[in-house]
Design a protein around this motif. Structure first.
Motif, mmCIF file in Angstrom:
data_model
loop_
_atom_site.group_PDB
_atom_site.id
_atom_site.type_symbol
_atom_site.label_atom_id
_atom_site.label_comp_id
_atom_site.label_asym_id
_atom_site.label_seq_id
_atom_site.Cartn_x
_atom_site.Cartn_y
_atom_site.Cartn_z
ATOM 1 N N TYR A 33 0.850 -1.352 0.061
ATOM 2 C CA TYR A 33 0.011 0.037 0.010
ATOM 3 C C TYR A 33 0.597 1.318 0.033
ATOM 4 O O TYR A 33 0.665 2.092 -0.777
ATOM 5 N N ILE A 34 1.954 1.272 0.865
ATOM 6 C CA ILE A 34 2.826 2.463 0.943
ATOM 7 C C ILE A 34 3.495 2.605 -0.358
ATOM 8 O O ILE A 34 3.679 3.849 -0.856
ATOM 9 N N ILE A 35 3.991 1.476 -1.172
ATOM 10 C CA ILE A 35 4.819 1.457 -2.154
ATOM 11 C C ILE A 35 3.734 2.144 -3.187
ATOM 12 O O ILE A 35 4.228 3.062 -4.161
ATOM 13 N N LYS A 36 2.727 1.670 -3.360
ATOM 14 C CA LYS A 36 1.628 2.041 -4.386
ATOM 15 C C LYS A 36 1.434 3.595 -4.345
ATOM 16 O O LYS A 36 1.373 4.356 -5.358
ATOM 17 N N GLU A 37 0.900 4.031 -3.104
ATOM 18 C CA GLU A 37 0.531 5.328 -3.045
ATOM 19 C C GLU A 37 1.641 6.357 -3.289
ATOM 20 O O GLU A 37 1.645 7.245 -3.942
ATOM 21 N N ILE A 64 13.526 0.343 -1.800
ATOM 22 C CA ILE A 64 12.624 -0.460 -0.685
ATOM 23 C C ILE A 64 13.784 -1.265 -0.001
ATOM 24 O O ILE A 64 14.750 -2.204 -0.617
ATOM 25 N N GLU A 65 13.479 -1.190 1.234
ATOM 26 C CA GLU A 65 14.511 -1.966 2.278
ATOM 27 C C GLU A 65 13.513 -2.566 3.403
ATOM 28 O O GLU A 65 12.815 -2.017 3.994
ATOM 29 N N PHE A 66 13.900 -3.901 3.300
ATOM 30 C CA PHE A 66 13.187 -4.873 4.508
ATOM 31 C C PHE A 66 14.377 -5.332 5.274
ATOM 32 O O PHE A 66 15.061 -5.976 4.722
ATOM 33 N N PHE A 67 14.322 -5.142 6.349
ATOM 34 C CA PHE A 67 15.156 -5.768 7.354
ATOM 35 C C PHE A 67 14.615 -6.012 8.740
ATOM 36 O O PHE A 67 14.125 -5.064 9.434
ATOM 37 N N ASP A 196 7.893 -11.356 -5.202
ATOM 38 C CA ASP A 196 6.665 -10.464 -5.118
ATOM 39 C C ASP A 196 6.805 -8.985 -5.537
ATOM 40 O O ASP A 196 6.047 -8.360 -6.375
ATOM 41 N N ILE A 197 8.077 -8.282 -5.363
ATOM 42 C CA ILE A 197 8.348 -7.126 -5.683
ATOM 43 C C ILE A 197 8.667 -6.980 -7.061
ATOM 44 O O ILE A 197 8.342 -6.172 -7.649
ATOM 45 N N LYS A 198 9.353 -8.077 -7.676
ATOM 46 C CA LYS A 198 9.722 -8.173 -9.048
ATOM 47 C C LYS A 198 8.343 -7.965 -10.032
ATOM 48 O O LYS A 198 8.215 -7.452 -10.884
ATOM 49 N N GLY A 199 7.355 -8.747 -9.258
ATOM 50 C CA GLY A 199 6.069 -8.892 -10.189
ATOM 51 C C GLY A 199 5.449 -7.405 -9.957
ATOM 52 O O GLY A 199 4.817 -6.700 -11.086
ATOM 53 N N ARG A 202 7.036 -5.072 -12.457
ATOM 54 C CA ARG A 202 6.712 -5.344 -13.750
ATOM 55 C C ARG A 202 5.382 -4.710 -14.081
ATOM 56 O O ARG A 202 5.020 -4.188 -15.306
ATOM 57 N N GLN A 203 4.586 -4.986 -13.396
ATOM 58 C CA GLN A 203 2.864 -4.545 -13.271
ATOM 59 C C GLN A 203 3.114 -2.993 -13.300
ATOM 60 O O GLN A 203 2.376 -2.432 -14.418
ATOM 61 N N TYR A 204 3.855 -2.116 -12.732
ATOM 62 C CA TYR A 204 3.737 -0.838 -12.951
ATOM 63 C C TYR A 204 4.361 -0.529 -14.219
ATOM 64 O O TYR A 204 4.084 0.563 -15.088
ATOM 65 N N HIS A 205 5.442 -1.088 -14.806
ATOM 66 C CA HIS A 205 6.072 -0.936 -16.217
ATOM 67 C C HIS A 205 5.038 -1.160 -17.238
ATOM 68 O O HIS A 205 5.086 -0.435 -18.384
ATOM 69 N N CYS A 206 4.425 -2.203 -17.377
ATOM 70 C CA CYS A 206 3.422 -2.759 -18.082
ATOM 71 C C CYS A 206 2.190 -1.759 -18.068
ATOM 72 O O CYS A 206 1.769 -1.255 -19.242
ATOM 73 N N CYS A 207 1.768 -0.992 -17.095
ATOM 74 C CA CYS A 207 0.575 -0.140 -16.989
ATOM 75 C C CYS A 207 1.118 1.238 -17.221
ATOM 76 O O CYS A 207 0.132 1.951 -17.563
ATOM 77 N N ASN A 208 2.325 1.598 -17.243
ATOM 78 C CA ASN A 208 2.915 2.768 -17.578
ATOM 79 C C ASN A 208 4.088 2.613 -18.148
ATOM 80 O O ASN A 208 5.171 3.312 -18.076
ATOM 81 N N PRO A 209 4.143 2.487 -19.551
ATOM 82 C CA PRO A 209 5.083 2.301 -20.509
ATOM 83 C C PRO A 209 5.713 3.706 -20.967
ATOM 84 O O PRO A 209 6.759 3.665 -21.307
ATOM 85 N N HIS A 210 4.895 4.817 -20.309
ATOM 86 C CA HIS A 210 5.483 6.065 -20.900
ATOM 87 C C HIS A 210 6.456 6.717 -19.991
ATOM 88 O O HIS A 210 7.133 7.559 -20.093
ATOM 89 N N GLY A 211 6.613 5.859 -18.602
ATOM 90 C CA GLY A 211 7.650 6.154 -17.327
ATOM 91 C C GLY A 211 8.949 5.511 -17.570
ATOM 92 O O GLY A 211 8.980 4.104 -17.981
ATOM 93 N N ASN A 212 9.806 6.115 -16.945
ATOM 94 C CA ASN A 212 10.934 5.273 -16.672
ATOM 95 C C ASN A 212 11.124 5.004 -15.062
ATOM 96 O O ASN A 212 11.038 6.056 -14.286
ATOM 97 N N PHE A 213 11.196 3.830 -14.831
ATOM 98 C CA PHE A 213 11.311 3.451 -13.527
ATOM 99 C C PHE A 213 12.452 2.607 -13.102
ATOM 100 O O PHE A 213 13.053 1.810 -13.979
ATOM 101 N N GLN A 214 13.240 2.923 -12.112
ATOM 102 C CA GLN A 214 14.307 2.571 -11.385
ATOM 103 C C GLN A 214 14.066 2.009 -9.873
ATOM 104 O O GLN A 214 13.610 2.829 -9.158
ATOM 105 N N TRP A 215 14.317 0.641 -10.008
ATOM 106 C CA TRP A 215 14.019 0.034 -8.500
ATOM 107 C C TRP A 215 15.201 -0.568 -8.073
ATOM 108 O O TRP A 215 16.292 -1.086 -8.805
#
Length: 302
Positions: A33-37, A64-67, A196-199, A202-215
């Motif tokens: 939820y936090i990532i999405k918003e 993103i960092e989980f620890f 899970d995060i890789k998926g 990929r979904q954000y890239h698929c739904c927003n092909p006009h944007g550049n995303f660095q993860w």
């Protein structure tokens, strides 16, 4: 009849159970939820510029960092955050959204997102420790070489929330905005996996092909990074402002009311000019000359 009890709805923004209703997600899914918003807000800001100039490709960096039970989510973009609106954006007694009357593809227009992102760290802290004092910075906004630190001051007895924020110089040199949310005591029924995060990426890239995303992701010692380049062939998609006929009469009246309240709050005239109203719709050119004097009196009723 038994006497009814009432509670302050503002308190929902720090209440563990109430936040589950507001976010529409159980607590163990608040990471996504936090990532999405944060991504959605950054995309909306970037697209506001991109729609005017298709060469200004939306560029987002997601970290993103989980620890153990700590989660850090950081999203940056090139557009500057409206820091002058911080008190209104985080106010729990009102909604503040620039998209409330935008008739185009949006990712939400309620003005709740940042309030909930600030409140979640408080709710998690209270569930574990019984107080309202997060160990870390619950949320920070870095913009214009300044770091803005929004905070909630919680009064459990009276069920009230007071908002305050501090500013300090930032050592991060960014021309745009970095928003960071940090959670302690974050638990999940099933630990989040890197797949899970890789998926999600990929979904954000698929739904927003006009944007550049660095993860950039670090998950319990595992590291992963990827960059999805923007597809320039999508430069004309999702652009332009919707025509006026998309508005119902109720929507149009609500828009007039919002413009009127904004004008009165700025201590300007108590009448709306036709030109002011038309400026909010695409395709209205001032072909008939000056319309500044064509005033439209608006009566707002409760």
């Amino acid at each position: 009849m038994d006497e009814g009890f009432s509670s302050n709805r503002e308190f929902d923004f720090v209440d563990f159970k109430a936040l589950g209703r507001i976010t529409g997600r159980p607590a163990h899914e608040w990471d996504f939820y936090i990532i999405k918003e944060l991504i959605d807000n950054a995309l909306d800001a970037e697209e506001a510029v991109w729609r005017q100039n298709p060469k200004q490709t939306p560029i987002l960096k997601v970290r993103i960092e989980f620890f153990n039970q700590q989660l850090l989510v950081e999203v940056s973009n090139r557009t500057q955050f409206p820091v002058e609106l911080i008190p209104k954006i985080f106010a729990t007694d009102q909604y503040t959204s620039r998209k409330a009357f935008v008739k185009e593809l949006t990712r939400g227009a309620l003005g709740n997102a940042l309030k909930t992102l600030l409140g979640i760290p408080y709710a998690l802290r209270n569930r574990v420790s019984g107080d309202w004092k997060p160990d870390q910075k619950p949320l920070s906004i870095i913009c214009k070489q300044q770091e803005y630190l929004p905070r909630y001051i919680v009064d459990t007895t009276n069920q009230t929330i007071t908002f305050d924020y501090q500013t300090k110089p930032s050592n991060k040199n960014t021309e745009g905005t970095i928003i960071r949310v940090l959670l302690d005591y974050f638990e999940q029924e099933q630990p989040r996996t890197l797949d899970d995060i890789k998926g999600l990426a990929r979904q954000y890239h698929c739904c927003n092909p006009h944007g550049n995303f660095q993860w950039i992701v670090e998950l319990e010692g595992e590291e992963w990074s990827v960059e999805y380049a923007a597809n320039q062939n999508w430069s004309n998609k999702f652009r332009g402002t919707a025509p006026i006929h998309w508005y119902s009469m109720t929507d149009f009246q609500n828009l007039l009311g919002a413009l009127y309240r904004k004008q009165v709050s700025n201590q300007q005239y108590d009448q709306l000019s036709v030109q002011t109203i038309c400026s909010y719709f695409d395709g209205f050119d001032n072909q008939d000359g000056d319309t500044e004097n064509d005033d439209l009196t608006t009566t707002v009723t409760g």
